[in-house]
Design a protein around this motif. Structure first.
Motif, PDB file in Angstrom:
ATOM      1  N   MET A 185     -17.121  -2.182 -10.475  1.00  0.00           N
ATOM      2  CA  MET A 185     -15.656  -2.150 -10.619  1.00  0.00           C
ATOM      3  C   MET A 185     -15.258  -2.487 -12.063  1.00  0.00           C
ATOM      4  N   ASN A 186     -15.907  -3.518 -12.625  1.00  0.00           N
ATOM      5  CA  ASN A 186     -15.586  -3.930 -13.995  1.00  0.00           C
ATOM      6  C   ASN A 186     -15.884  -2.828 -15.006  1.00  0.00           C
ATOM      7  N   VAL A 187     -17.015  -2.144 -14.803  1.00  0.00           N
ATOM      8  CA  VAL A 187     -17.427  -1.110 -15.759  1.00  0.00           C
ATOM      9  C   VAL A 187     -16.517   0.118 -15.664  1.00  0.00           C
ATOM     10  N   ILE A 188     -16.190   0.540 -14.422  1.00  0.00           N
ATOM     11  CA  ILE A 188     -15.356   1.737 -14.266  1.00  0.00           C
ATOM     12  C   ILE A 188     -13.934   1.474 -14.756  1.00  0.00           C
ATOM     13  N   SER A 189     -13.364   0.328 -14.331  1.00  0.00           N
ATOM     14  CA  SER A 189     -11.942   0.103 -14.606  1.00  0.00           C
ATOM     15  C   SER A 189     -11.690  -0.705 -15.872  1.00  0.00           C
ATOM     16  N   THR A 210      -9.519  -8.835  -1.969  1.00  0.00           N
ATOM     17  CA  THR A 210      -9.503  -7.416  -2.302  1.00  0.00           C
ATOM     18  C   THR A 210      -8.796  -7.212  -3.643  1.00  0.00           C
ATOM     19  N   THR A 211      -9.429  -6.473  -4.553  1.00  0.00           N
ATOM     20  CA  THR A 211      -8.860  -6.198  -5.877  1.00  0.00           C
ATOM     21  C   THR A 211      -8.612  -4.700  -6.003  1.00  0.00           C
ATOM     22  N   VAL A 212      -7.416  -4.322  -6.431  1.00  0.00           N
ATOM     23  CA  VAL A 212      -7.087  -2.909  -6.628  1.00  0.00           C
ATOM     24  C   VAL A 212      -6.762  -2.679  -8.097  1.00  0.00           C
ATOM     25  N   ARG A 213      -7.371  -1.655  -8.706  1.00  0.00           N
ATOM     26  CA  ARG A 213      -7.110  -1.320 -10.106  1.00  0.00           C
ATOM     27  C   ARG A 213      -6.817   0.183 -10.218  1.00  0.00           C
ATOM     28  N   LYS A 214      -5.922   0.528 -11.145  1.00  0.00           N
ATOM     29  CA  LYS A 214      -5.684   1.944 -11.436  1.00  0.00           C
ATOM     30  C   LYS A 214      -6.727   2.371 -12.468  1.00  0.00           C
ATOM     31  N   VAL A 215      -7.430   3.457 -12.182  1.00  0.00           N
ATOM     32  CA  VAL A 215      -8.499   3.933 -13.057  1.00  0.00           C
ATOM     33  C   VAL A 215      -8.173   5.373 -13.481  1.00  0.00           C
ATOM     34  N   VAL A 216      -8.486   5.716 -14.718  1.00  0.00           N
ATOM     35  CA  VAL A 216      -8.300   7.092 -15.178  1.00  0.00           C
ATOM     36  C   VAL A 216      -9.639   7.602 -15.713  1.00  0.00           C
ATOM     37  N   ILE A 217     -10.144   8.682 -15.126  1.00  0.00           N
ATOM     38  CA  ILE A 217     -11.346   9.339 -15.650  1.00  0.00           C
ATOM     39  C   ILE A 217     -10.897  10.680 -16.215  1.00  0.00           C
ATOM     40  N   GLY A 218     -11.197  10.927 -17.488  1.00  0.00           N
ATOM     41  CA  GLY A 218     -10.654  12.113 -18.151  1.00  0.00           C
ATOM     42  C   GLY A 218      -9.147  11.944 -18.217  1.00  0.00           C
ATOM     43  N   ASN A 219      -8.411  12.799 -17.499  1.00  0.00           N
ATOM     44  CA  ASN A 219      -6.965  12.588 -17.399  1.00  0.00           C
ATOM     45  C   ASN A 219      -6.524  12.558 -15.935  1.00  0.00           C
ATOM     46  N   VAL A 278     -17.730  11.204  -9.422  1.00  0.00           N
ATOM     47  CA  VAL A 278     -16.508  10.605  -8.874  1.00  0.00           C
ATOM     48  C   VAL A 278     -15.306  11.478  -9.233  1.00  0.00           C
ATOM     49  N   TYR A 279     -15.279  11.929 -10.488  1.00  0.00           N
ATOM     50  CA  TYR A 279     -14.183  12.787 -10.954  1.00  0.00           C
ATOM     51  C   TYR A 279     -14.059  14.031 -10.074  1.00  0.00           C
ATOM     52  N   GLU A 280     -15.199  14.693  -9.802  1.00  0.00           N
ATOM     53  CA  GLU A 280     -15.173  15.939  -9.020  1.00  0.00           C
ATOM     54  C   GLU A 280     -14.669  15.687  -7.600  1.00  0.00           C
ATOM     55  N   ARG A 307       0.833  -1.204   0.000  1.00  0.00           N
ATOM     56  CA  ARG A 307       0.000   0.000   0.000  1.00  0.00           C
ATOM     57  C   ARG A 307       0.874   1.264   0.000  1.00  0.00           C
ATOM     58  N   GLY A 308       1.994   1.197   0.747  1.00  0.00           N
ATOM     59  CA  GLY A 308       2.915   2.327   0.805  1.00  0.00           C
ATOM     60  C   GLY A 308       3.576   2.583  -0.533  1.00  0.00           C
ATOM     61  N   ASN A 309       3.803   1.504  -1.303  1.00  0.00           N
ATOM     62  CA  ASN A 309       4.476   1.630  -2.604  1.00  0.00           C
ATOM     63  C   ASN A 309       3.561   2.180  -3.701  1.00  0.00           C
ATOM     64  N   ARG A 310       2.276   2.328  -3.396  1.00  0.00           N
ATOM     65  CA  ARG A 310       1.354   2.820  -4.429  1.00  0.00           C
ATOM     66  C   ARG A 310       1.451   4.325  -4.615  1.00  0.00           C
ATOM     67  N   GLY A 311       2.312   4.952  -3.824  1.00  0.00           N
ATOM     68  CA  GLY A 311       2.521   6.389  -4.003  1.00  0.00           C
ATOM     69  C   GLY A 311       1.395   7.215  -3.429  1.00  0.00           C
ATOM     70  N   SER A 312       1.243   8.416  -3.964  1.00  0.00           N
ATOM     71  CA  SER A 312       0.280   9.365  -3.397  1.00  0.00           C
ATOM     72  C   SER A 312      -1.021   9.446  -4.182  1.00  0.00           C
ATOM     73  N   LEU A 313      -1.272   8.462  -5.034  1.00  0.00           N
ATOM     74  CA  LEU A 313      -2.529   8.489  -5.795  1.00  0.00           C
ATOM     75  C   LEU A 313      -3.721   8.445  -4.839  1.00  0.00           C
ATOM     76  N   VAL A 314      -4.792   9.121  -5.231  1.00  0.00           N
ATOM     77  CA  VAL A 314      -6.025   9.112  -4.421  1.00  0.00           C
ATOM     78  C   VAL A 314      -6.596   7.681  -4.429  1.00  0.00           C
ATOM     79  N   ARG A 315      -7.041   7.218  -3.253  1.00  0.00           N
ATOM     80  CA  ARG A 315      -7.572   5.847  -3.139  1.00  0.00           C
ATOM     81  C   ARG A 315      -9.079   5.885  -2.913  1.00  0.00           C
ATOM     82  N   VAL A 316      -9.783   5.163  -3.737  1.00  0.00           N
ATOM     83  CA  VAL A 316     -11.245   5.089  -3.651  1.00  0.00           C
ATOM     84  C   VAL A 316     -11.624   3.637  -3.383  1.00  0.00           C
TER      85      VAL A 316
END
Length: 407
Positions: free
Chosen positions: A216-220, A236-245, A377-379, A193-202
């Motif tokens: 989860m499948n639809v968003i990611s 527990t499943t963790v995925r990196k997601v990008v909405i817009g940029n 979610v983006y906002e 978890r520490g190695n995931r950096g400072s990305l926002v976690r949802v």
């Protein structure tokens, strides 16, 4: 290509109580859920037995007359499993087994069995095994049915007691070993978890079978296992997601349930670290379920227990495609309008909007209102991101322009 297999469902009966704390409607609702649990575990429910009592019988859970009725049905229909809606004491389980002569399990044991079936990773299997051993330890005396002839007394002391004590020691040693193993894995996961950096976690949280994995499948755009059964997700499943940029991490967590066994709450608390460390929670609710308000209360209670109730939360009311309110005929002047008759618009005007102005109604399966959900979610993620990186928030003003371009 996988061969088609025929599932062999075990013949099962359900047994529950109506008490002062649990009225008839509540009892029926719990038994509906228990039937779904039994189906998930591989059981076919043939009949339900319910009895009104002030409190459970300390020896046999239900009264002797009702137990005789159950015994007759078990004998006539070759029933393999009797499932009780509440946790049985070791003595109750032993007494009932002697009378019914079939497998006796309670809600706790049933949930543990489903978890054992569904655990995929080494970590989940370790957590389930620990919960199973902690459940088994006080019940070991009843496991040695091959020693029943030894009633104790002169010339009969020894083997039975020795074997049970040896087994207890083995189980205690195993519990200690599993706890040590979980502690080691917890440290490894904390490093991850520490190695995931400072990305926002949802984190997606909610009652079991509300559609978290589908969402989860639809968003990611990933392929997380999703099925219309209870506890389809344990790992527990963790995925990196990008909405817009705007990138963020999205976590799918184990679903909650009412009357969740204490052993499981304890052993799965480390899995819930993902919830504790999240910056934003998406509380997913199955609005098509008649008891969804109870489900919300159950989830909030567990979130409170793991000190995550105060986190920023978006209420996501899912499965609007399956929502069907009860109707009242135009000439029916007797029937009062209740919550069962509320349309989605009626619900939106209740506490859902006043206490959760950012609540959103979607269908993950049909992708209804999905663009609106992504914007929300983006906002929220952007707010957290800007507070964390105050000097580059200008990079994230492009979402609206990008998505609103005519196709």
């Amino acid at each position: 290509m996988l061969e088609k297999t025929e599932l062999d469902y075990e013949k099962t009966i359900l047994i529950g109580l109506i008490t002062q704390q649990q009225d008839e409607d509540k009892s029926k609702e719990y038994l509906d859920e228990l039937e779904f649990l039994a189906y998930t575990a591989g059981g076919e429910v043939l009949k339900r037995f319910v009895q009104k009592m002030e409190m459970p019988n300390p020896k046999t859970f239900i009264g002797t007359g009702k137990l005789e009725e159950v015994r007759q049905f078990v004998e006539d229909n070759d029933i393999g499993v009797a499932i009780f809606d509440d946790e049985l004491s070791p003595a109750q389980q032993k007494n009932i087994e002697k009378i019914l002569q079939c497998k006796i399990i309670d809600r706790t044991n049933l949930i543990l069995d489903i978890f054992a079936q569904r655990a995929q990773t080494s970590y989940a299997r370790t957590q389930v095994e620990l919960a199973q051993y902690e459940y088994l330890l006080p019940r070991l005396a009843g496991m040695w049915t091959h020693l029943e002839r030894q009633r104790g007394g002169i010339g009969m002391r020894g083997p039975g007691e020795t074997e049970i004590e040896t087994d207890r020691r083995i189980v205690r040693d195993r519990i200690a070993l599993l706890k040590k193993k979980i502690t080691t894995i917890d440290k490894q996961m904390a490093v991850q978890r520490g190695n995931r950096g400072s990305l926002v976690r949802v984190a997606l949280v909610g009652y079991t079978n509300v559609g978290k994995s589908t969402l989860m499948n639809v968003i990611s755009k990933s392929d997380v296992f999703a099925e219309n059964k209870l506890f389809a997700t344990l790992d527990t499943t963790v995925r990196k997601v990008v909405i817009g940029n705007l990138p963020f991490l999205l976590t799918d967590t184990v679903g909650f349930i009412r009357k969740l066994p204490t052993q499981l709450v304890e052993s799965f608390k480390s899995t819930l670290d993902e919830v504790r460390e999240a910056d934003l929670l998406l509380h997913v609710v199955d609005i098509s379920h008649p008891s969804f308000e109870d489900h919300i209360a159950s989830v909030n209670k567990i979130l409170d227990e793991i000190e995550s109730a105060d986190k920023p939360t978006i209420m996501v009311f899912n499965k609007i495609d399956a929502y069907e309110p009860e109707t009242i005929d135009a000439d029916d002047l007797m029937t009062e309008k209740t919550k069962a008759h509320y349309s989605l618009e009626d619900w939106k005007r209740t506490w859902m909007h006043t206490s959760n102005p950012e609540a959103i109604f979607i269908s993950a399966l049909e992708k209804e209102n999905f663009e609106e959900f992504r914007r929300l979610v983006y906002e929220k993620v952007k707010e957290i991101h800007v507070s964390r990186f105050p000097y580059n928030h200008f990079l994230y003003d492009a979402y609206t322009e990008e998505t609103e371009k005519p196709s």
